[in-house]
Design an enzyme around this catalytic site. Structure first.
Site, mmCIF file in Angstrom:
data_model
loop_
_atom_site.group_PDB
_atom_site.id
_atom_site.type_symbol
_atom_site.label_atom_id
_atom_site.label_comp_id
_atom_site.label_asym_id
_atom_site.label_seq_id
_atom_site.Cartn_x
_atom_site.Cartn_y
_atom_site.Cartn_z
ATOM 1 N N ASP A 37 32.514 -19.121 90.130
ATOM 2 C CA ASP A 37 33.604 -18.170 90.339
ATOM 3 C C ASP A 37 34.075 -18.276 91.784
ATOM 4 O OD1 ASP A 37 34.424 -15.492 88.468
ATOM 5 O OD2 ASP A 37 35.098 -15.440 90.546
ATOM 6 N N VAL A 64 38.581 -22.943 90.983
ATOM 7 C CA VAL A 64 38.724 -23.893 89.879
ATOM 8 C C VAL A 64 40.163 -24.339 89.659
ATOM 9 C CG1 VAL A 64 36.629 -23.144 88.704
ATOM 10 C CG2 VAL A 64 38.819 -22.032 88.159
ATOM 11 N N ASN A 90 36.096 -20.123 81.097
ATOM 12 C CA ASN A 90 36.468 -18.719 80.964
ATOM 13 C C ASN A 90 37.412 -18.225 82.055
ATOM 14 O OD1 ASN A 90 36.013 -15.755 80.176
ATOM 15 N ND2 ASN A 90 35.223 -15.820 82.269
ATOM 16 N N TYR A 156 51.922 -15.967 81.080
ATOM 17 C CA TYR A 156 50.618 -15.808 80.433
ATOM 18 C C TYR A 156 50.627 -16.462 79.054
ATOM 19 C CZ TYR A 156 46.261 -13.446 79.086
ATOM 20 O OH TYR A 156 44.969 -13.161 78.690
ATOM 21 N N LYS A 160 48.332 -19.652 77.728
ATOM 22 C CA LYS A 160 47.371 -19.443 76.643
ATOM 23 C C LYS A 160 47.740 -20.230 75.382
ATOM 24 C CE LYS A 160 44.608 -16.768 78.945
ATOM 25 N NZ LYS A 160 43.240 -17.225 79.300
#
Length: 286
Positions: A37, A64, A90, A156, A160
């Protein structure tokens, strides 16, 4: 994946929300973990919780959105554990804003973390899994927003939908090549996480606090709406069990909110009957 004990998991976005509870659930099942993270103070708390459970864990602080950072995290994981049996991508953010209002840097940020971080990890880890010559699994966390569309969050949805499509296409490629890696995509609805605190973790390269958009009514209303729907979402305490049961059952699509299934069905129906998006379908939902 039927047996988790002593298997090695690599998970991003492990400091908060889904990542935290999945990581702790993995520790409960006897797995070894690499947790990744950008939020080091919060990641240390997850790290300590896992240690308290008696599990073996490596903590890596990394951004990341940068391929080199993902490569380095994977290298550290391999140095410590020598293998990766389960990759869970995730890490993710949510940025409300209509396409003609949202700054380009926000589009770049959300696509890099919600999509490209998954690409970077899969590019690096799949060859490792192939060389191991044992069964492995990859789970990409997408969203119900990768299956149905809503107003106010085009960035978003774009990220996704892309994650879902990439995961599906990769599953085909692995099957065609007879590679023993099972793919999974998780598409949760609103769950009680701190996703609405996205701004707390914005990297400098995507930040410009002087941009008037961040003081606009549209931005502030979007933030308020995100906080409302998330804090009133489904409790997070069942998510880890849902994920590991889905892995045991080798389910590809992992859905957490069956009440949204009619929206998925309606979207498919609109596509095959030459229908068009209709905002009124959201009445009573958003």
């Amino acid at each position: 994946m039927k047996d988790f004990k002593d298997k090695v998991m690599f998970i991003t976005g492990a400091a908060h929300g889904f990542g935290q509870v999945i990581a702790e659930g993995a520790a409960d099942r006897g797995m070894k973990l690499t947790i990744v993270d950008i939020d080091e103070p919060a990641l240390k708390k997850t790290y300590q919780h896992i240690l308290d459970k008696g599990a073996e864990v490596l903590m890596v602080t990394a951004d990341v959105t940068k391929e080199a950072s993902v490569d380095d995290a994977v290298e550290q994981a391999m140095e410590k554990f020598g293998r990766i049996d389960l990759l869970i991508n995730n890490a993710g953010i949510a940025l409300p804003g209509r396409i003609w209002e949202l700054p380009t840097r926000d589009w770049e940020w959300i696509m890099h973390i919600n999509l490209m971080s998954q690409v970077y990890a899969m590019k690096r880890v799949i060859p490792i899994m192939i060389q191991q010559k044992t069964h492995a699994d990859i789970l990409n966390v997408a969203s119900i927003a990768g299956l149905v569309d809503t107003p106010g969050m085009p960035s978003y949805h774009a990220s996704k939908f892309a994650s879902v499509g990439m995961t599906e296409a990769t599953a085909y490629d692995l099957q065609r090549a007879n590679i023993d890696i099972d793919m999974h995509v998780m598409c949760p609805g609103f769950v009680q996480t701190d996703l609405y605190h996205t701004e707390n973790h914005r990297p400098a390269q995507y930040s410009d606090p002087t941009d008037p958009y961040y003081q606009s009514e549209a931005y502030l209303k979007g933030q308020q709406f995100a906080k409302y729907v998330i804090t009133n979402g489904k409790p997070i305490d069942t998510i880890a069990d849902t994920v590991f049961k889905a892995l045991e059952d080798n389910r590809f699509y992992i859905l957490t909110h069956p009440e949204y299934n009619p929206l998925i069905e309606d979207r498919v129906k609109r596509i095959v009957t030459d229908g068009a998006p209709d905002v009124h379908i959201m009445d009573g939902i958003m």
